[in-house]
Design a protein around this motif. Structure first.
Motif, mmCIF file in Angstrom:
data_model
loop_
_atom_site.group_PDB
_atom_site.id
_atom_site.type_symbol
_atom_site.label_atom_id
_atom_site.label_comp_id
_atom_site.label_asym_id
_atom_site.label_seq_id
_atom_site.Cartn_x
_atom_site.Cartn_y
_atom_site.Cartn_z
ATOM 1 N N ILE A 280 0.848 -1.190 0.000
ATOM 2 C CA ILE A 280 0.000 0.000 0.000
ATOM 3 C C ILE A 280 0.884 1.241 0.000
ATOM 4 N N SER A 281 0.657 2.138 -0.952
ATOM 5 C CA SER A 281 1.377 3.411 -0.927
ATOM 6 C C SER A 281 0.661 4.360 0.017
ATOM 7 N N GLY A 282 1.452 5.124 0.791
ATOM 8 C CA GLY A 282 0.862 5.970 1.824
ATOM 9 C C GLY A 282 1.042 7.449 1.633
ATOM 10 N N SER A 283 1.644 7.874 0.524
ATOM 11 C CA SER A 283 1.782 9.314 0.298
ATOM 12 C C SER A 283 2.161 9.586 -1.150
ATOM 13 N N GLY A 284 1.855 10.799 -1.588
ATOM 14 C CA GLY A 284 2.435 11.345 -2.805
ATOM 15 C C GLY A 284 1.825 10.944 -4.124
ATOM 16 N N ILE A 285 0.785 10.132 -4.141
ATOM 17 C CA ILE A 285 0.201 9.753 -5.425
ATOM 18 C C ILE A 285 -0.656 10.907 -5.950
ATOM 19 N N THR A 286 -0.600 11.134 -7.264
ATOM 20 C CA THR A 286 -1.374 12.172 -7.938
ATOM 21 C C THR A 286 -1.909 11.614 -9.248
ATOM 22 N N ALA A 287 -2.727 12.400 -9.928
ATOM 23 C CA ALA A 287 -3.212 11.988 -11.250
ATOM 24 C C ALA A 287 -2.043 11.813 -12.217
ATOM 25 N N GLU A 288 -1.002 12.601 -12.017
ATOM 26 C CA GLU A 288 0.139 12.568 -12.943
ATOM 27 C C GLU A 288 1.023 11.338 -12.764
ATOM 28 N N ASN A 289 1.158 10.830 -11.541
ATOM 29 C CA ASN A 289 2.046 9.675 -11.328
ATOM 30 C C ASN A 289 1.305 8.385 -10.992
ATOM 31 N N ALA A 290 -0.030 8.408 -11.091
ATOM 32 C CA ALA A 290 -0.829 7.233 -10.725
ATOM 33 C C ALA A 290 -0.445 6.007 -11.539
ATOM 34 N N ALA A 291 -0.140 6.188 -12.826
ATOM 35 C CA ALA A 291 0.209 5.049 -13.675
ATOM 36 C C ALA A 291 1.465 4.356 -13.170
ATOM 37 N N MET A 292 2.439 5.146 -12.695
ATOM 38 C CA MET A 292 3.664 4.553 -12.152
ATOM 39 C C MET A 292 3.364 3.762 -10.888
ATOM 40 N N TYR A 293 2.599 4.347 -9.975
ATOM 41 C CA TYR A 293 2.242 3.657 -8.734
ATOM 42 C C TYR A 293 1.535 2.332 -9.041
ATOM 43 N N LYS A 294 0.633 2.350 -10.018
ATOM 44 C CA LYS A 294 -0.194 1.167 -10.294
ATOM 45 C C LYS A 294 0.615 -0.015 -10.814
ATOM 46 N N GLN A 295 1.830 0.229 -11.255
ATOM 47 C CA GLN A 295 2.685 -0.883 -11.667
ATOM 48 C C GLN A 295 3.083 -1.759 -10.482
ATOM 49 N N TYR A 296 2.978 -1.207 -9.254
ATOM 50 C CA TYR A 296 3.543 -1.897 -8.094
ATOM 51 C C TYR A 296 2.555 -2.147 -6.956
ATOM 52 N N VAL A 297 1.588 -1.249 -6.725
ATOM 53 C CA VAL A 297 0.816 -1.313 -5.487
ATOM 54 C C VAL A 297 -0.481 -2.102 -5.652
ATOM 55 N N ASP A 298 -0.922 -2.655 -4.537
ATOM 56 C CA ASP A 298 -2.250 -3.262 -4.466
ATOM 57 C C ASP A 298 -3.296 -2.238 -4.066
ATOM 58 N N ALA A 299 -2.851 -1.207 -3.345
ATOM 59 C CA ALA A 299 -3.770 -0.158 -2.894
ATOM 60 C C ALA A 299 -2.992 1.129 -2.707
ATOM 61 N N ALA A 300 -3.706 2.238 -2.833
ATOM 62 C CA ALA A 300 -3.098 3.554 -2.646
ATOM 63 C C ALA A 300 -3.953 4.375 -1.697
ATOM 64 N N ILE A 301 -3.350 4.819 -0.590
ATOM 65 C CA ILE A 301 -4.016 5.758 0.306
ATOM 66 C C ILE A 301 -3.864 7.144 -0.314
ATOM 67 N N VAL A 302 -5.004 7.809 -0.532
ATOM 68 C CA VAL A 302 -4.985 9.079 -1.257
ATOM 69 C C VAL A 302 -5.611 10.164 -0.387
ATOM 70 N N GLY A 303 -4.860 11.241 -0.177
ATOM 71 C CA GLY A 303 -5.350 12.340 0.640
ATOM 72 C C GLY A 303 -5.079 13.693 0.026
ATOM 73 N N SER A 304 -3.838 14.161 0.133
ATOM 74 C CA SER A 304 -3.498 15.544 -0.222
ATOM 75 C C SER A 304 -3.963 15.945 -1.614
ATOM 76 N N THR A 305 -3.723 15.098 -2.605
ATOM 77 C CA THR A 305 -4.030 15.474 -3.982
ATOM 78 C C THR A 305 -5.529 15.634 -4.227
ATOM 79 N N LEU A 306 -6.361 15.115 -3.313
ATOM 80 C CA LEU A 306 -7.815 15.219 -3.465
ATOM 81 C C LEU A 306 -8.393 16.412 -2.713
ATOM 82 N N LYS A 307 -7.534 17.182 -2.049
ATOM 83 C CA LYS A 307 -8.001 18.282 -1.216
ATOM 84 C C LYS A 307 -7.918 19.631 -1.937
ATOM 85 N N GLN A 308 -8.665 20.575 -1.463
ATOM 86 C CA GLN A 308 -8.610 21.925 -2.016
ATOM 87 C C GLN A 308 -7.184 22.455 -1.931
ATOM 88 N N GLY A 309 -6.668 22.891 -3.085
ATOM 89 C CA GLY A 309 -5.305 23.394 -3.128
ATOM 90 C C GLY A 309 -4.240 22.328 -2.959
#
Length: 330
Positions: A280-309
């Motif tokens: 499980i990835s726990g930080s730093g995933i965004t729309a721009e790097n999601a494809a890279m993360y998906k090569q490796y992870v079973d799950a991604a915890i997503v917070g900051s990139t989904l928030k205002q600003g």
């Protein structure tokens, strides 16, 4: 990797901001300061421990105290925010969510204020589970170093997992040292005991942070290899890896290293066939790097990139969620 990769949407409840942040930050984050009545209500929880929720002699007292918590000046606002944000996640196809108390400064487990955080998070988790039933996977983390409280609340409310930041090696954090004194074994023991008492069909899994963000570790713990060596030895149920801070991406090298290690472990003849052991990835995933993360992870915890600003303490932004999920599903 497992066949279906999972997005875990963060539901941040600004409990710590309400209890301890400077007034300027409370105003900026649009949360209320405590009233005297709030302090009196929270005082009822001063002696709560992880065992309190499951003590059969205290059940009437527990329910009465939790009902009283709804009379605070801030609880309805916390619930309203939680459900507004969970609705955005659900409308965008996210079926797994994790509730976490924010924001800094955080309390230590021994702090006088921490039982109040425990009570608020327990009641929020109950409301969330009642709203979404068993069709959604729900998890919980209680900061800081409060894994036993998270496990207690998760068992009490029938949640699916907790995130543990202090189950392996000790490290230095701004709020102090996250001491490990057999924490993972104690969590497993506590889980078995409390699940049996509650009569739950299944127990919450423990997802363990490796090299937790915002933590300084000894030089010998800088290598992920030391942590990887403990996946089997400590019988870890899920591995979370992060960047160095909130919103900081995980390096591809680290993702690949842990992915290869987990795949090798799961290929062993003695490894339990019904243990998924997700990465499980726990930080730093965004729309721009999601494809890279998906090569490796079973799950991604997503917070900051989904928030205002793109800032973790702000509210969830529906447009950002839609853009992220479009990239994730591409």
């Amino acid at each position: 990797m497992s066949g279906k990769q999972e997005v875990i949407g963060m539901l941040h409840a600004p409990v710590n901001t309400i209890l301890a942040a400077p007034d300027a930050w409370r105003r900026q984050m649009d949360v209320k300061s405590l009233t005297q009545r709030d302090r009196e209500i929270l005082g009822r929880f001063a002696r709560w421990t992880p065992e309190t929720l499951h003590d059969s002699k205290l059940q009437d007292e527990v329910e009465d105290a939790l009902a009283g918590l709804k009379q605070t000046s801030f609880f309805d606002a916390l619930c309203e925010r939680m459900f507004e944000e969970s609705k955005i996640y659900v409308e965008n196809g996210i079926r797994t969510m994790m509730l976490e108390n924010v924001g800094a400064p955080y309390f230590r487990l021994s702090s006088r204020a921490q039982p109040g955080v425990f009570a608020v998070m327990t009641l929020l988790a109950r409301q969330l589970r009642r709203e979404y039933g068993k069709d959604y996977r729900l998890g919980l983390q209680i900061l800081a170093f409060s894994d036993p409280m998270a496990m207690s609340a998760a068992c009490f409310n029938g949640l699916d997992f907790i995130r543990s930041e202090s189950a392996l090696y000790e490290g230095e954090r701004p709020e102090g040292r996250n001491r490990n004194e057999g924490n993972l074994a104690q969590l497993y023991f506590q889980r078995d005991e409390e699940t049996m008492r509650q009569g739950n069909e299944k127990a919450p899994l423990v997802y363990v942070d490796f090299q937790k963000k915002h933590t300084v570790f000894a030089e010998a713990l800088q290598s992920l290899d030391v942590w990887i060596d403990n996946i089997i030895f400590q019988k870890v149920e899920g591995v979370i890896i992060t960047g160095t801070g909130t919103g900081v991406p995980v390096t591809e090298a680290d993702l690949e290293k842990v992915r290869l290690a987990i795949d090798a472990i799961k290929g062993q003849s003695f490894f339990p066939k019904d243990l998924e052991l997700p990465l499980i990835s726990g930080s730093g995933i965004t729309a721009e790097n999601a494809a890279m993360y998906k090569q490796y992870v079973d799950a991604a915890i997503v917070g900051s990139t989904l928030k205002q600003g793109g800032y973790w303490e702000c509210r969830v932004d529906a447009d950002r969620v839609a853009r992220f999920m479009e990239a994730w599903n591409r």
